[in-house]
Design a protein around this motif. Structure first.
Motif, PDB file in Angstrom:
ATOM      1  N   ARG A  15     -23.985 -55.622  24.986  1.00 20.48           N
ATOM      2  CA  ARG A  15     -23.094 -54.741  24.247  1.00 20.48           C
ATOM      3  C   ARG A  15     -22.965 -53.439  25.024  1.00 20.48           C
ATOM      4  N   ILE A  16     -21.794 -52.810  24.943  1.00 21.94           N
ATOM      5  CA  ILE A  16     -21.573 -51.506  25.558  1.00 21.94           C
ATOM      6  C   ILE A  16     -21.652 -50.465  24.447  1.00 21.94           C
ATOM      7  N   LEU A  17     -22.556 -49.508  24.614  1.00 24.58           N
ATOM      8  CA  LEU A  17     -22.727 -48.429  23.646  1.00 24.58           C
ATOM      9  C   LEU A  17     -22.170 -47.149  24.231  1.00 24.58           C
ATOM     10  N   GLU A  18     -21.380 -46.431  23.444  1.00 23.03           N
ATOM     11  CA  GLU A  18     -20.895 -45.124  23.863  1.00 23.03           C
ATOM     12  C   GLU A  18     -21.494 -44.094  22.917  1.00 23.03           C
ATOM     13  N   ILE A  19     -22.407 -43.274  23.452  1.00 19.09           N
ATOM     14  CA  ILE A  19     -23.104 -42.266  22.661  1.00 19.09           C
ATOM     15  C   ILE A  19     -22.918 -40.919  23.351  1.00 19.09           C
ATOM     16  N   ASN A  20     -22.327 -39.966  22.632  1.00 17.88           N
ATOM     17  CA  ASN A  20     -22.110 -38.613  23.164  1.00 17.88           C
ATOM     18  C   ASN A  20     -21.418 -38.629  24.520  1.00 17.88           C
ATOM     19  N   ASP A  21     -20.343 -39.391  24.643  1.00 18.09           N
ATOM     20  CA  ASP A  21     -19.523 -39.483  25.860  1.00 18.09           C
ATOM     21  C   ASP A  21     -20.285 -40.041  27.063  1.00 18.09           C
ATOM     22  N   GLU A  22     -21.356 -40.773  26.834  1.00 17.20           N
ATOM     23  CA  GLU A  22     -22.077 -41.457  27.901  1.00 17.20           C
ATOM     24  C   GLU A  22     -22.144 -42.939  27.533  1.00 17.20           C
ATOM     25  N   GLU A  23     -22.000 -43.810  28.536  1.00 19.22           N
ATOM     26  CA  GLU A  23     -21.991 -45.245  28.287  1.00 19.22           C
ATOM     27  C   GLU A  23     -23.314 -45.882  28.697  1.00 19.22           C
ATOM     28  N   TYR A  24     -23.745 -46.831  27.868  1.00 16.53           N
ATOM     29  CA  TYR A  24     -24.966 -47.590  28.110  1.00 16.53           C
ATOM     30  C   TYR A  24     -24.675 -49.057  27.862  1.00 16.53           C
ATOM     31  N   ILE A  25     -25.429 -49.934  28.504  1.00 19.28           N
ATOM     32  CA  ILE A  25     -25.315 -51.361  28.235  1.00 19.28           C
ATOM     33  C   ILE A  25     -26.621 -51.823  27.594  1.00 19.28           C
ATOM     34  N   LEU A  26     -26.493 -52.518  26.479  1.00 23.49           N
ATOM     35  CA  LEU A  26     -27.631 -52.976  25.691  1.00 23.49           C
ATOM     36  C   LEU A  26     -27.823 -54.463  25.937  1.00 23.49           C
ATOM     37  N   ASP A  27     -29.024 -54.856  26.343  1.00 16.47           N
ATOM     38  CA  ASP A  27     -29.375 -56.256  26.561  1.00 16.47           C
ATOM     39  C   ASP A  27     -30.004 -56.792  25.281  1.00 16.47           C
ATOM     40  N   MET A  28     -29.256 -57.646  24.563  1.00 13.64           N
ATOM     41  CA  MET A  28     -29.754 -58.198  23.302  1.00 13.64           C
ATOM     42  C   MET A  28     -30.856 -59.229  23.562  1.00 13.64           C
ATOM     43  N   GLY A  29     -30.844 -59.866  24.721  1.00  7.95           N
ATOM     44  CA  GLY A  29     -31.901 -60.791  25.129  1.00  7.95           C
ATOM     45  C   GLY A  29     -31.929 -62.097  24.353  1.00  7.95           C
ATOM     46  N   ASN A  30     -32.661 -63.046  24.884  1.00  8.53           N
ATOM     47  CA  ASN A  30     -32.841 -64.344  24.247  1.00  8.53           C
ATOM     48  C   ASN A  30     -34.316 -64.715  24.256  1.00  8.53           C
ATOM     49  N   SER A  31     -35.126 -63.817  23.782  1.00  8.54           N
ATOM     50  CA  SER A  31     -36.551 -64.066  23.753  1.00  8.54           C
ATOM     51  C   SER A  31     -36.879 -65.182  22.767  1.00  8.54           C
ATOM     52  N   ILE A  32     -37.776 -66.079  23.136  1.00 13.33           N
ATOM     53  CA  ILE A  32     -38.170 -67.182  22.259  1.00 13.33           C
ATOM     54  C   ILE A  32     -38.855 -66.649  21.008  1.00 13.33           C
ATOM     55  N   TRP A  33     -39.548 -65.513  21.118  1.00 14.63           N
ATOM     56  CA  TRP A  33     -40.226 -64.931  19.952  1.00 14.63           C
ATOM     57  C   TRP A  33     -39.222 -64.427  18.929  1.00 14.63           C
ATOM     58  N   LYS A  34     -38.086 -63.922  19.402  1.00 13.06           N
ATOM     59  CA  LYS A  34     -37.060 -63.451  18.476  1.00 13.06           C
ATOM     60  C   LYS A  34     -36.346 -64.616  17.789  1.00 13.06           C
ATOM     61  N   ILE A  35     -36.334 -65.781  18.414  1.00 11.07           N
ATOM     62  CA  ILE A  35     -35.729 -66.958  17.794  1.00 11.07           C
ATOM     63  C   ILE A  35     -36.668 -67.547  16.750  1.00 11.07           C
ATOM     64  N   ILE A  36     -37.952 -67.604  17.077  1.00  6.58           N
ATOM     65  CA  ILE A  36     -38.931 -68.173  16.140  1.00  6.58           C
ATOM     66  C   ILE A  36     -39.169 -67.229  14.961  1.00  6.58           C
ATOM     67  N   PHE A  37     -39.296 -65.932  15.244  1.00 12.78           N
ATOM     68  CA  PHE A  37     -39.539 -64.922  14.208  1.00 12.78           C
ATOM     69  C   PHE A  37     -38.397 -63.912  14.234  1.00 12.78           C
ATOM     70  N   PRO A  38     -37.324 -64.134  13.456  1.00 13.59           N
ATOM     71  CA  PRO A  38     -36.140 -63.262  13.534  1.00 13.59           C
ATOM     72  C   PRO A  38     -36.414 -61.794  13.196  1.00 13.59           C
ATOM     73  N   PHE A  39     -37.423 -61.504  12.384  1.00 11.28           N
ATOM     74  CA  PHE A  39     -37.696 -60.110  12.046  1.00 11.28           C
ATOM     75  C   PHE A  39     -38.174 -59.310  13.255  1.00 11.28           C
ATOM     76  N   LEU A  40     -38.621 -59.982  14.309  1.00 11.10           N
ATOM     77  CA  LEU A  40     -39.056 -59.280  15.525  1.00 11.10           C
ATOM     78  C   LEU A  40     -37.884 -58.619  16.253  1.00 11.10           C
TER      79      LEU A  40
END
Length: 65
Positions: A15-40
């Motif tokens: 995702r591309i985030l624009e915060i205070n006129d500066e751009e950042y790219i956010l890596d949502m990732g595909n960690s196996i822990w996030k798939i097994i435990f969604p609250f992580l």
């Protein structure tokens, strides 16, 4: 603080985030822990990288008329 979130063209992982006129790219990732435990997804950190305007123009989803 205003934040604008945009998608990356043909890529659901980033995702591309624009915060205070500066751009950042956010890596949502595909960690196996996030798939097994969604609250992580909210507990574990996601990497964010600062990018410049030239890269944003190449990565952003093109607007349709």
């Amino acid at each position: 603080m205003k934040c604008n979130v945009r998608g990356v063209f043909k890529n659901i992982r980033y995702r591309i985030l624009e915060i205070n006129d500066e751009e950042y790219i956010l890596d949502m990732g595909n960690s196996i822990w996030k798939i097994i435990f969604p609250f992580l997804h909210w507990i574990l950190p996601n990497p964010v990288y600062k990018i410049n305007n030239e890269i944003v123009d190449k990565l952003a989803v093109p607007e349709r008329e």
